[in-house]
Enzyme design. Sequence first.
Site, PDB file in Angstrom:
ATOM      1  N   HIS A 186       6.415  10.457 -13.540  1.00 44.21           N
ATOM      2  CA  HIS A 186       5.247  11.341 -13.626  1.00 44.21           C
ATOM      3  C   HIS A 186       4.340  10.971 -14.802  1.00 44.21           C
ATOM      4  O   HIS A 186       3.108  11.062 -14.700  1.00 44.21           O
ATOM      5  CB  HIS A 186       5.689  12.802 -13.725  1.00 44.21           C
ATOM      6  CG  HIS A 186       4.545  13.780 -13.812  1.00 44.21           C
ATOM      7  ND1 HIS A 186       3.633  13.940 -12.779  1.00 44.21           N
ATOM      8  CD2 HIS A 186       4.138  14.617 -14.794  1.00 44.21           C
ATOM      9  CE1 HIS A 186       2.728  14.853 -13.136  1.00 44.21           C
ATOM     10  NE2 HIS A 186       3.008  15.268 -14.351  1.00 44.21           N
TER      11      HIS A 186
ATOM     12  N   TYR B  41       6.046  22.989  -4.536  1.00 46.60           N
ATOM     13  CA  TYR B  41       7.331  22.633  -5.155  1.00 46.60           C
ATOM     14  C   TYR B  41       7.654  23.466  -6.390  1.00 46.60           C
ATOM     15  O   TYR B  41       8.776  23.446  -6.878  1.00 46.60           O
ATOM     16  CB  TYR B  41       7.398  21.129  -5.484  1.00 46.60           C
ATOM     17  CG  TYR B  41       6.353  20.630  -6.448  1.00 46.60           C
ATOM     18  CD1 TYR B  41       6.391  20.960  -7.796  1.00 46.60           C
ATOM     19  CD2 TYR B  41       5.325  19.806  -6.003  1.00 46.60           C
ATOM     20  CE1 TYR B  41       5.424  20.501  -8.677  1.00 46.60           C
ATOM     21  CE2 TYR B  41       4.362  19.331  -6.873  1.00 46.60           C
ATOM     22  CZ  TYR B  41       4.414  19.688  -8.213  1.00 46.60           C
ATOM     23  OH  TYR B  41       3.458  19.232  -9.073  1.00 46.60           O
ATOM     24  N   GLU B  42       6.671  24.200  -6.911  1.00 46.74           N
ATOM     25  CA  GLU B  42       6.957  25.069  -8.050  1.00 46.74           C
ATOM     26  C   GLU B  42       7.668  26.339  -7.601  1.00 46.74           C
ATOM     27  O   GLU B  42       8.096  27.143  -8.425  1.00 46.74           O
ATOM     28  CB  GLU B  42       5.662  25.414  -8.783  1.00 46.74           C
ATOM     29  CG  GLU B  42       5.046  24.213  -9.478  1.00 46.74           C
ATOM     30  CD  GLU B  42       3.678  24.502 -10.062  1.00 46.74           C
ATOM     31  OE1 GLU B  42       3.604  25.157 -11.099  1.00 46.74           O
ATOM     32  OE2 GLU B  42       2.679  24.071  -9.449  1.00 46.74           O
TER      33      GLU B  42
ATOM     34  N   ALA C 180      -3.777  13.261  -7.098  1.00 47.51           N
ATOM     35  CA  ALA C 180      -3.155  11.971  -7.413  1.00 47.51           C
ATOM     36  C   ALA C 180      -2.229  11.650  -6.252  1.00 47.51           C
ATOM     37  O   ALA C 180      -1.606  12.548  -5.690  1.00 47.51           O
ATOM     38  CB  ALA C 180      -2.365  12.085  -8.710  1.00 47.51           C
TER      39      ALA C 180
ATOM     40  N   MET D 201       1.629  15.517  -2.895  1.00 44.74           N
ATOM     41  CA  MET D 201       2.321  16.806  -2.767  1.00 44.74           C
ATOM     42  C   MET D 201       1.352  17.987  -2.819  1.00 44.74           C
ATOM     43  O   MET D 201       1.731  19.084  -3.230  1.00 44.74           O
ATOM     44  CB  MET D 201       3.343  16.945  -3.899  1.00 44.74           C
ATOM     45  CG  MET D 201       4.332  15.803  -3.985  1.00 44.74           C
ATOM     46  SD  MET D 201       5.359  15.955  -5.452  1.00 44.74           S
ATOM     47  CE  MET D 201       6.157  14.333  -5.480  1.00 44.74           C
ATOM     48  N   SER D 202       0.114  17.768  -2.422  1.00 43.00           N
ATOM     49  CA  SER D 202      -0.843  18.881  -2.516  1.00 43.00           C
ATOM     50  C   SER D 202      -1.869  18.781  -1.392  1.00 43.00           C
ATOM     51  O   SER D 202      -1.660  18.086  -0.402  1.00 43.00           O
ATOM     52  CB  SER D 202      -1.557  18.832  -3.875  1.00 43.00           C
ATOM     53  OG  SER D 202      -2.371  17.696  -3.966  1.00 43.00           O
TER      54      SER D 202
HETATM   55  N1  HPA Z   1       4.461  10.312  -4.036  1.00 44.31           N
HETATM   56  C1  HPA Z   1       4.168  11.620  -3.953  1.00 44.31           C
HETATM   57  N2  HPA Z   1       3.265  12.213  -4.725  1.00 44.31           N
HETATM   58  C2  HPA Z   1       2.610  11.459  -5.621  1.00 44.31           C
HETATM   59  C3  HPA Z   1       2.866  10.094  -5.766  1.00 44.31           C
HETATM   60  C4  HPA Z   1       3.849   9.485  -4.926  1.00 44.31           C
HETATM   61  O1  HPA Z   1       4.125   8.288  -4.987  1.00 44.31           O
HETATM   62  N3  HPA Z   1       2.035   9.644  -6.758  1.00 44.31           N
HETATM   63  C5  HPA Z   1       1.313  10.712  -7.185  1.00 44.31           C
HETATM   64  N4  HPA Z   1       1.647  11.810  -6.496  1.00 44.31           N
END
Ligand code: HPA
Length: 277
Positions: A246, A85-86, A113, A210-211
């Site tokens: 975030h 996404y960057e 995360a 997202m990773s």
């Molecule tokens: N969605 C997508 N990416 C994330 C989330 C989420 O709820 N929490 C941490 N990274």
Amino acid sequence: MELEQQLDEAERAVARAGAPTPRVGVILGSGLGAFGDQLSELIKLPYSAIPHMPTSSVVGHAGNLCLGSVASVPVACLQGRVHLYEGHGLDRVTFGARLLQRIGCRAVLITNAAGGIQAQLSPGDLMLITDHLNLTARNPLIGPNPEGFPRFPDMTTAYDAQLCEAGRRAAREVDAPLREGVYAALLGPSYETPAEIRMLRTLGADAVGMSTVVEVLVLRHRGVRVGAMSCITNLAAGLSDSLLDHAEVEEIARQTHTRFVSVLSRWVELTGELVSA
Ligand code: HPA
């Protein structure tokens, strides 16, 4: 310059640091960077000192390759990663993972995360990733295939059974509860809608982030064994009363940090025994 030549240059830059050949690699997710600083005999190479290594713009993602050891297992740790996404291309996003293989890692443990979808998950939980859904519509293996690697790599065993078992044992030994599940990767950077989360649940996802999956693909392609673990930082969109933020994701990751680091340290040690056997 071709990717493999870029990797040659990066590999040479790492070799000049003179650290013992790492056997276990670690990729650190949001809020987990401090693990890298706790390695024994630490040598820290800023990404800027490694040719072609991209740097992240996201707060909370330092950019260093940390070389050192955990309980005498030689380790290489990516402290900070770049995300699709960057706006980086796939070759950039996966460069660090490919470099870990080049410098000697036989297994890589990936952390991230993620938002919890499975009903049992709460913020602060650790979840062993047992499989994934690649919903990024991207695949880093598209393009010419370097010699010596399979054109059509198997993903049946993407998450190595013995490494999963070692992850469970590590969590047990440090008394950390551990959930398990399927990680769905989306591109981001917007979080999901509640409808998307319902869709993901129907598809069999337990957590969303997202990773990780594009890194898993390049590592498996190169024959590196992979284990992965999420820190569940929030309930996914629509599953709680609050909005996603975030700063909150980072805060929960920070709160979970001590427990996650204990599990990860033991997991690295057990992984070291597996890959040097
Ligand atoms: N969605 C997508 N990416 C994330 C989330 C989420 O709820 N929490 C941490 N990274």
